[in-house]
Design a protein around this motif. Sequence first.
Motif, mmCIF file in Angstrom:
data_model
loop_
_atom_site.group_PDB
_atom_site.id
_atom_site.type_symbol
_atom_site.label_atom_id
_atom_site.label_comp_id
_atom_site.label_asym_id
_atom_site.label_seq_id
_atom_site.Cartn_x
_atom_site.Cartn_y
_atom_site.Cartn_z
ATOM 1 N N VAL A 102 0.764 -1.056 -0.108
ATOM 2 C CA VAL A 102 -0.093 0.138 -0.067
ATOM 3 C C VAL A 102 0.823 1.136 0.004
ATOM 4 O O VAL A 102 2.128 1.123 0.189
ATOM 5 N N ASP A 103 0.214 2.427 -0.126
ATOM 6 C CA ASP A 103 0.978 3.645 -0.115
ATOM 7 C C ASP A 103 1.974 3.753 -1.443
ATOM 8 O O ASP A 103 3.103 3.757 -1.256
ATOM 9 N N HIS A 104 1.401 3.890 -2.590
ATOM 10 C CA HIS A 104 2.109 3.982 -3.675
ATOM 11 C C HIS A 104 2.042 5.701 -4.355
ATOM 12 O O HIS A 104 2.322 5.897 -5.691
ATOM 13 N N GLY A 105 1.736 6.579 -3.546
ATOM 14 C CA GLY A 105 1.609 8.062 -4.128
ATOM 15 C C GLY A 105 2.820 8.473 -4.758
ATOM 16 O O GLY A 105 2.872 9.370 -5.722
ATOM 17 N N VAL A 106 4.170 8.305 -4.172
ATOM 18 C CA VAL A 106 5.283 8.645 -4.711
ATOM 19 C C VAL A 106 5.743 7.484 -5.671
ATOM 20 O O VAL A 106 7.140 7.146 -5.345
#
Length: 264
Positions: A177-181
């Motif tokens: 999870v957490d692939h914004g960057v």
Amino acid sequence: MHAADPAVRELLQHGRLDVQGRLVEASNATLFCGIEVNGASAECVYKPVRGERPLWDFPDGTLAGREVGSYLLSEATGWALIPPTLLRDGPFGPGMVQLWVDVEEDSQLVDIVAPDEVPDGWLSVLRAQDHHGDPVVLAHADHQQLQRLAVLDIVINNADRKGGHILHAPDGRVLGVDHGVSLNTDDKLRTVLWGWVGRRLSDEAIDRLGELRALMEGDLAVALAEHITPKEIQAINTRIERLLETAAFPAPSGDWPAIPWPAF
């Protein structure tokens, strides 16, 4: 509701979002929500675009769009390494909505331990000292699904693969999870999953990367173009080609911090 349930996308796309709280440790607005439609319900994460903090090195598009782009690439590999993720309107405007996944208690795949406490079969990544000056080791399991996630991270150029961004679900699945960057044109791979550096990619990974390269010539690139720039799409192709040419896990480039901080 299981991530593989075909009704999940319908629920995420059309369900009513009920904000129940905020994940305060996140650097951008990250809201924990209940979601319900036609008697089906689940929990999800909602990240409104208006809650994103501007990043000088990610000037184009949105972090939410990069999360969706990463999900599309995960699905294209057939590995399903990211929970169902899409863009939709919500209580605070457009944003990313992702199915919430519970984790298996006491089943870590990445850890920081004393040198003599590294579990059998785990791969050491980094030796360091804790705040008391005692030696510690960052290590992770030599796990097939975790290795797949490491390959996906190379493809999406994940700049923030923390240990806490790796979920081990009760059914045994490993999810990220957490692939914004992610999906930048510059080499920004920053991860705790460096244990396979120099090792040959599995035959399965090579086959999947070949299939992914073919998909990038068609509808997948069209879908990604809704979220990232043409140069960023071309950079994905370049990274896939490089992996297929070397057939091995790369080493850190040295131009960018190799491990995120904090690591969890």
